[in-house]
Design a protein around this motif. Structure first.
Motif, PDB file in Angstrom:
ATOM      1  N   VAL A   1       0.966  -1.210  -0.089  1.00 19.25           N
ATOM      2  CA  VAL A   1       0.057   0.013   0.030  1.00 19.25           C
ATOM      3  C   VAL A   1       0.892   1.215  -0.057  1.00 19.25           C
ATOM      4  CG1 VAL A   1      -1.690   1.288   1.255  1.00 19.25           C
ATOM      5  CG2 VAL A   1      -1.855  -1.300   1.225  1.00 19.25           C
ATOM      6  N   LEU A   2       0.742   2.172  -0.985  1.00 25.05           N
ATOM      7  CA  LEU A   2       1.545   3.579  -1.031  1.00 25.05           C
ATOM      8  C   LEU A   2       0.266   4.610  -0.854  1.00 25.05           C
ATOM      9  CD1 LEU A   2       3.431   2.499  -4.327  1.00 25.05           C
ATOM     10  CD2 LEU A   2       4.236   2.479  -2.158  1.00 25.05           C
ATOM     11  N   ASP A   3       0.616   5.198   0.197  1.00 25.07           N
ATOM     12  CA  ASP A   3      -0.373   6.564   0.647  1.00 25.07           C
ATOM     13  C   ASP A   3       0.540   7.629   0.745  1.00 25.07           C
ATOM     14  OD1 ASP A   3      -2.165   8.457   1.249  1.00 25.07           O
ATOM     15  OD2 ASP A   3      -2.969   6.765   2.949  1.00 25.07           O
ATOM     16  N   PHE A   4       0.499   8.550  -0.091  1.00 21.74           N
ATOM     17  CA  PHE A   4       1.278   9.619   0.270  1.00 21.74           C
ATOM     18  C   PHE A   4       0.758  11.215  -0.333  1.00 21.74           C
ATOM     19  CE2 PHE A   4       1.672   7.416  -3.718  1.00 21.74           C
ATOM     20  CZ  PHE A   4       2.065   8.338  -4.781  1.00 21.74           C
ATOM     21  N   GLY A   5       1.436  11.985   0.334  1.00 23.53           N
ATOM     22  CA  GLY A   5       0.897  13.608  -0.027  1.00 23.53           C
ATOM     23  C   GLY A   5       1.464  14.503   0.615  1.00 23.53           C
ATOM     24  N   GLY A   6       1.251  15.731   0.413  1.00 23.50           N
ATOM     25  CA  GLY A   6       1.836  16.893   1.174  1.00 23.50           C
ATOM     26  C   GLY A   6       1.188  18.149   0.545  1.00 23.50           C
TER      27      GLY A   6
ATOM     28  N   ASP B   1      -2.905  13.937  -1.869  1.00 26.21           N
ATOM     29  CA  ASP B   1      -3.110  12.763  -1.053  1.00 26.21           C
ATOM     30  C   ASP B   1      -3.621  11.686  -2.071  1.00 26.21           C
ATOM     31  OD1 ASP B   1      -3.538  10.837   0.826  1.00 26.21           O
ATOM     32  OD2 ASP B   1      -5.043  11.702   1.957  1.00 26.21           O
ATOM     33  N   THR B   2      -2.932  10.764  -2.275  1.00 27.97           N
ATOM     34  CA  THR B   2      -3.695   9.512  -3.094  1.00 27.97           C
ATOM     35  C   THR B   2      -2.844   8.300  -2.744  1.00 27.97           C
ATOM     36  OG1 THR B   2      -3.509   8.837  -5.352  1.00 27.97           O
ATOM     37  CG2 THR B   2      -1.514   9.836  -4.764  1.00 27.97           C
ATOM     38  N   THR B   3      -3.574   7.109  -2.905  1.00 27.34           N
ATOM     39  CA  THR B   3      -3.176   5.775  -2.499  1.00 27.34           C
ATOM     40  C   THR B   3      -3.369   4.899  -3.626  1.00 27.34           C
ATOM     41  OG1 THR B   3      -4.112   6.239  -0.232  1.00 27.34           O
ATOM     42  CG2 THR B   3      -3.511   4.170  -0.992  1.00 27.34           C
ATOM     43  N   ARG B   4      -2.225   4.092  -3.937  1.00 26.41           N
ATOM     44  CA  ARG B   4      -2.294   3.105  -4.889  1.00 26.41           C
ATOM     45  C   ARG B   4      -1.735   1.886  -4.319  1.00 26.41           C
ATOM     46  NH1 ARG B   4      -5.575   6.133  -6.770  1.00 26.41           N
ATOM     47  NH2 ARG B   4      -5.681   6.930  -8.782  1.00 26.41           N
ATOM     48  N   THR B   5      -2.294   0.540  -4.678  1.00 24.10           N
ATOM     49  CA  THR B   5      -1.739  -0.575  -3.905  1.00 24.10           C
ATOM     50  C   THR B   5      -1.109  -1.241  -5.149  1.00 24.10           C
ATOM     51  OG1 THR B   5      -3.453  -0.540  -2.369  1.00 24.10           O
ATOM     52  CG2 THR B   5      -2.203  -2.626  -2.655  1.00 24.10           C
ATOM     53  N   VAL B   6       0.212  -1.920  -4.888  1.00 17.44           N
ATOM     54  CA  VAL B   6       0.897  -2.416  -5.918  1.00 17.44           C
ATOM     55  C   VAL B   6       1.161  -4.001  -5.355  1.00 17.44           C
ATOM     56  CG1 VAL B   6       1.646  -0.413  -6.867  1.00 17.44           C
ATOM     57  CG2 VAL B   6       3.249  -1.609  -5.337  1.00 17.44           C
ATOM     58  N   HIS B   7       1.682  -4.684  -6.424  1.00 18.45           N
ATOM     59  CA  HIS B   7       2.220  -6.234  -6.012  1.00 18.45           C
ATOM     60  C   HIS B   7       3.502  -6.404  -6.560  1.00 18.45           C
ATOM     61  CE1 HIS B   7       1.781 -10.454  -5.385  1.00 18.45           C
ATOM     62  NE2 HIS B   7       1.023 -10.277  -4.678  1.00 18.45           N
TER      63      HIS B   7
END
Length: 385
Positions: free
Chosen positions: A235-240, A248-254
């Motif tokens: 889970v990648l959730d990042f912002g500023g 603020d956005t989140t994407r989930t990678v594998h």
């Protein structure tokens, strides 16, 4: 090469912009039955005046707003030169006080002696107590309780900044997919994300959540020393902040090929996020967005694993009202900006979250209005190495 709206530096807010905000705040306070608003250094003061003290100390700084009177900013004398340079300074009166003097004797004449005032949430207790001592008949309520929508509806200039911040976060996501995940610590990937946000124009990084494998089941996991492994969901959730407004956005990678179950959970969350987005329209209740997203997850059998609200507002801070949660019946208004971020968290195994920042618009199917995304990277699960 021509620039896009997201890549241009927005025009600065003017004194007239700040004057209009202060007038609106004073009028909203009066409508709410308040004698006025007291604003300490922090996001509300930046929003209303453009002033952000270089250092927040025990010395009293407060903006006093009340319907029918000019805005007054009380500041320590040694900080007055900086306050005079604030973009909104021309729209207010500055009153300073010197060390050794009682700042409350300067401030108390500006307040109604028996009034009830809205106070910015980050005001210091010592300052409220000082005002109460000077004016025992006054009382206070937090702005989040009294005027939660003070900053909620954004104008075109604010929307331009949020769009730019969202586009920058999207660029950061596009680049992070190119880095290696397997064999690296979460903190290393988080550092990459922070550097990318700054590279694409952020002035401030507020968070970089990197939750790999079982850590992804903790929605607010702090990136740690866990080494990311092949087979991990991440889970990648990042912002500023960029141009003073949030991303603020989140994407989930594998990492490598996912299992059938991992794909299913990701698909459920993706469908829930889309359902939440489709529920956005002016006049709908904020809770309708939560209900739409939550129903998809519950119908798929994962309802107990969706453990947080569907969204939060965003603006000069990355979390602010309105909130997309059951029980919030406040209607959505064009210009409101908020996240839609459903998730499923399987303890000890993995988590999935997908998040976009969205604004409500007047234009939409059938003239009913709808939503506009400020994050436009693919929702499909990305495979990383």
């Amino acid at each position: 090469m021509s620039s896009t709206p997201e890549s241009r530096t927005p025009a600065p807010f003017t004194a007239d912009d700040y004057r209009a905000r202060m007038e609106r705040a004073a009028a909203s306070a009066a409508d709410a039955g308040l004698a006025g608003v007291l604003v300490a250094p922090g996001p509300d003061l930046v929003y209303l005046t453009g002033y952000q003290p270089t250092a927040i100390t025990e010395r009293l700084t407060v903006l006093v707003l009340a319907a029918g009177q000019d805005p007054v900013l009380v500041v320590p004398t040694l900080e007055a030169p900086d306050a005079e340079q604030a973009p909104g300074a021309a729209a207010l009166t500055l009153r300073d006080w010197t060390d050794g003097k009682d700042p409350y004797t300067v401030t108390s004449p500006l307040l109604e002696a028996e009034g009830r005032f809205g106070v910015s949430d980050n005001a210091w207790a010592m300052h409220l107590l000082g005002l109460q001592k000077a004016l025992p008949g006054t009382s206070y309520v937090s702005l989040t309780e009294a005027l939660p929508m003070l900053r909620a509806v954004k104008d075109a200039h604010e929307l331009e900044r949020i769009a730019a911040a969202g586009a920058a976060a999207d660029q950061a996501y596009g680049e992070i997919l190119k880095v290696r995940f397997e064999g690296r610590r979460e903190t290393q990937v988080a550092a990459d994300l922070a550097a990318l946000l700054m590279r694409f124009g952020h002035s401030q990084v507020d968070f970089t959540v990197v939750g790999s494998g079982p850590n992804g089941a903790n929605p607010h996991h702090e990136a740690g020393d866990r080494v990311i492994q092949r087979g991990d969901m991440v889970v990648l959730d990042f912002g500023g902040l960029k141009h003073g407004y949030g991303s603020d956005t989140t994407r989930t990678v594998h990492v490598g090929e996912p299992t059938a179950e991992e794909r299913r959970v990701h698909d459920v969350v993706r469908e829930a996020q889309q359902a939440g987005f489709e529920a956005v329209r002016p006049g709908a209740a904020c809770q309708d967005v939560d209900r739409a997203a939550r129903k998809v997850i519950a119908d798929a059998g994962y309802g107990e694993y969706f453990i947080h609200r569907t969204g939060h507002g965003i603006g000069v801070t990355t979390h602010e009202p309105p909130y997309m949660i059951e029980g919030e019946e406040r209607p959505i208004v064009p210009g409101m900006c908020f996240s839609i971020e459903p998730g499923v968290y399987l303890p000890g195994r993995f988590g999935v979250r997908i998040e976009d920042i969205v604004t409500a618009t007047e234009d939409g199917p059938g003239g009913t209005g709808g939503g506009r995304r400020f994050n436009n990277t693919p929702h499909a699960m990305a495979i990383v190495e």
